[in-house]
Scaffold this active site. Structure first.
Site, mmCIF file in Angstrom:
data_model
loop_
_atom_site.group_PDB
_atom_site.id
_atom_site.type_symbol
_atom_site.label_atom_id
_atom_site.label_comp_id
_atom_site.label_asym_id
_atom_site.label_seq_id
_atom_site.Cartn_x
_atom_site.Cartn_y
_atom_site.Cartn_z
ATOM 1 N N SER A 43 74.392 -58.270 -16.971
ATOM 2 C CA SER A 43 74.595 -58.851 -18.294
ATOM 3 C C SER A 43 74.138 -60.304 -18.232
ATOM 4 C CB SER A 43 76.062 -58.724 -18.714
ATOM 5 O OG SER A 43 76.264 -59.188 -20.028
ATOM 6 N N HIS A 70 72.831 -55.496 -20.721
ATOM 7 C CA HIS A 70 73.347 -55.743 -22.064
ATOM 8 C C HIS A 70 72.312 -56.534 -22.855
ATOM 9 C CE1 HIS A 70 77.783 -55.473 -20.513
ATOM 10 N NE2 HIS A 70 77.187 -54.303 -20.588
ATOM 11 N N ASP A 161 82.382 -54.427 -17.562
ATOM 12 C CA ASP A 161 81.534 -53.242 -17.637
ATOM 13 C C ASP A 161 80.970 -52.908 -16.256
ATOM 14 O OD1 ASP A 161 80.181 -51.112 -18.680
ATOM 15 O OD2 ASP A 161 78.652 -52.291 -19.719
#
Length: 617
Positions: A43, A70, A161
């Site tokens: 991310s 992401h 995540d």
């Protein structure tokens, strides 16, 4: 098949293993690729980490790579082009339906989620489900599709995540890597994964490719050599494993000799690969010289991977067909008692408590719930007690249940007081520590499959002993009651749900009863469920009772229940447990005190007020 000639001992002396790319590349019929597939999740700050990683990937690593980052949806991405500039292998945006090839990398498009089915990429539209995490989603599909050929890597990023997906990869004997916190621009995702306790290696991104190639070359060597099951090594194994068991017992207090040998060997071989060790004797020396490796092996053997409502259909069957009948047999004001051994970090215990609470909604009787979750892993029990879970649990829990039974805390969910107050967690070794008793339900899923036949034959009669007449035993979908059909009748064959039979008096049963100090076989009247105790010294008992009755006792503890100071004799209330020493008062509390003591600690910490002294008397 042609007979394989046994390899001589000289061929297993340490040397550089062959590169993975020297092995034939093919797909086997069940859709699992014969080459490893590496998933990378990132991310914020992930671009730099990915560049460092792919700059060190050689042309012939023999591995395939899939990148999930992401990114804002419906915006063009040039991530593949940016990574291609530093990479020696082809990198492109993933196409729906294409089969993953070794020495290629695929980047998930920003407007799609990526899944894997029989080594082929499946692109899916995003759902509107709250807290749907794309890296977890992909890692889970990678684990279930490729099993031990799966590798998950978590790089720089905020949030949590990837952690739950990484657990799933580890459950299928895959490999779990995490970027070191000091090298990550944002350490939220790496730190979350590290706190789970399932990470195999922590490295800077540029160090990972070499370690991956080294590990998988070792793994291919041991598989090709029939390292685990080879008959010529049976004698060596019989000498080798007791040494491993001794070192583990000395370090942890737990005896793994009743675990299945092939399971132990696979896990040991895996640790050898992570340390680039190919000789068993060399690994024994390594264990003796590096105590942290003994702890790492211990955690490898625990296989503490679980999640909320695992096998959800089984919970539906329990809620609809099993629990209402058990609850209805209780009188008003009685307590429903359940034991969940091998509970790991507590998700299954809380899941069971949730459906029990739902069953009691509108129930005409006043029933108290009392659930005991136990495990040999102290760290897992501490996490279970904390009751704080990653936001990714929203994948497994309905929105209604999240709203009712959890509270949101940042990137996490905490179990609510309604559920937490009816659950007690404690460290316990089901093989050697005394069990709970007078149970309505015993839920022991996927523990017996790791134990050998001897251990199973001891535990199943013991489980029968712990249950009340017509109490229910739940096993894992791959487990059975074996030959103990005289003790249990089947309620649901698919989900392995059994009812304890009442054995007619005066028939006596022999139960191997663990006491913590050893295992003794007691004659038991199965109609009354009373164990005949050995003879005792009445004079000694009298003296001890007088001392315990009149000596003042006190404990000073912190809000987690860890003991800071002891005054007086506490044997009436506390007892030492088997395994590594613990200072937690809930671990040591004698049966009958844990529920009240746990609630009192939480109430005292929340209210900052004194509780009545007679609350436990």
């Amino acid at each position: 098949m042609p007979e394989r000639k046994p390899r001589s001992k000289q061929t297993r002396t340490p040397h550089d293993p062959p590169p993975v790319s020297d092995m034939p590349v093919e797909s086997i019929p069940d859709g699992k690729a014969s080459y490893p597939i590496v998933g990378l999740g990132a991310s914020a700050g992930g671009l730099e980490a990915l560049k460092l990683f792919f700059s060190k990937v050689p042309q012939n690593s023999g591995l395939a790579y899939i990148v999930v980052v992401h990114m804002p949806p419906k915006q063009p991405s040039i991530l593949a082009e940016l990574l291609q500039k530093v990479s020696r292998i082809p990198i492109r945006t993933a196409l729906d339906g294409e089969t993953v090839q070794p020495d290629h990398a695929y980047v998930a498009p920003p407007d799609k989620e990526i899944n894997l089915y029989q080594a082929a990429l499946q692109l899916l539209d995003f759902t509107n489900k709250r807290d749907h995490l794309s890296i977890d989603f992909f890692f889970r599909s990678l684990a279930r599709d490729q099993e031990s050929n799966a590798c998950g890597i978590i790089l720089s990023g905020t949030g949590t995540d990837g952690t739950l997906g990484l657990k799933e990869i580890k459950h299928f004997d895959g490999l779990a890597l995490v970027q070191s916190e000091k090298s990550a621009a944002y350490d939220g995702m790496p730190r979350s994964a590290l706190q789970s306790g399932i990470v195999d290696m922590v490295l800077a991104p540029e160090e990972m490719p070499e370690k991956l190639i080294q590990y998988y070359a070792h793994r291919r060597f041991t598989i090709a050599d029939d390292f685990i099951d080879k008959s010529e090594s049976l004698e060596d194994t019989q000498k080798y494993l007791p040494k491993v068991f001794t070192l583990l017992r000395n370090h942890t207090g737990h005896d793994f000799s009743l675990y299945k040998k092939n399971t132990i060997l696979r896990r040991v071989t895996r640790r050898m690969g992570l340390n680039n060790i190919r000789e068993q004797d060399e690994y024994i020396r390594f264990l003796r010289e590096h105590p942290p490796e003994v702890e790492a092996l211990f955690r490898e053997l625990l296989i503490g991977v679980t999640h909320f409502f695992r096998d959800p259909a089984s919970f539906d069957v329990l809620k609809k067909d099993i629990l209402p009948g058990l609850l209805d047999r209780l009188g008003d004001g009685e307590t429903f008692r359940a034991w969940i051994p091998g509970c790991s970090t507590g998700e299954e215990v809380y899941s069971l408590a949730i459906i029990l609470r739902e069953c009691l909604d509108g129930f005409p009787k006043r029933i108290t719930l009392q659930l005991f979750g136990t495990d040999i892993d102290q760290k897992a029990i501490e996490k279970a007690r904390d009751g704080l879970f990653h936001a990714g649990i929203a994948t497994d829990i309905t929105a209604d249940r999240l709203n009712r039974f959890f509270t949101r805390e940042g990137d996490s969910f905490r179990i609510g007081k309604e559920i937490r107050d009816c659950v007690i967690f404690s460290v316990q070794d089901v093989i050697k520590d005394p069990p709970f008793s007078r149970l309505n339900l015993l839920c022991c899923r996927n523990l017996l499959i790791y134990l050998n036949t001897s251990a199973q034959k001891k535990l199943l009669p013991l489980f029968h002993y712990t249950l009340r007449p017509e109490g229910v035993l739940v096993l894992g979908s791959s487990e059975t009651i074996g030959g103990f059909t005289d003790l249990f009748e089947t309620l649901d064959n698919k989900w392995k749900i059994f009812r304890a039979k009442e054995v007619p008096a005066p028939l006596q049963a022999k139960v191997v009863f663990p006491t913590g100090a050893g295992i003794y076989t007691h004659a038991m009247d199965v109609n009354t469920h009373e164990v005949k105790a050995p003879d005792m010294n009445l004079g000694s008992i009298t003296s001890n009772l007088v001392l315990e009755r009149f000596s003042p006792s006190a404990l000073l503890i912190d809000t987690k229940g860890d003991i800071l100071h002891v005054q007086g004799r506490t044997g009436k209330y506390l007892e030492a447990i088997s395994g590594p020493p613990t200072r937690n008062v809930l671990d040591m509390a004698r049966e009958g005190l844990r529920i009240e003591l746990s609630a009192a600690i939480r109430n005292a910490a929340a209210s900052q007020k004194r509780l009545p002294a007679g609350i436990f008397t």
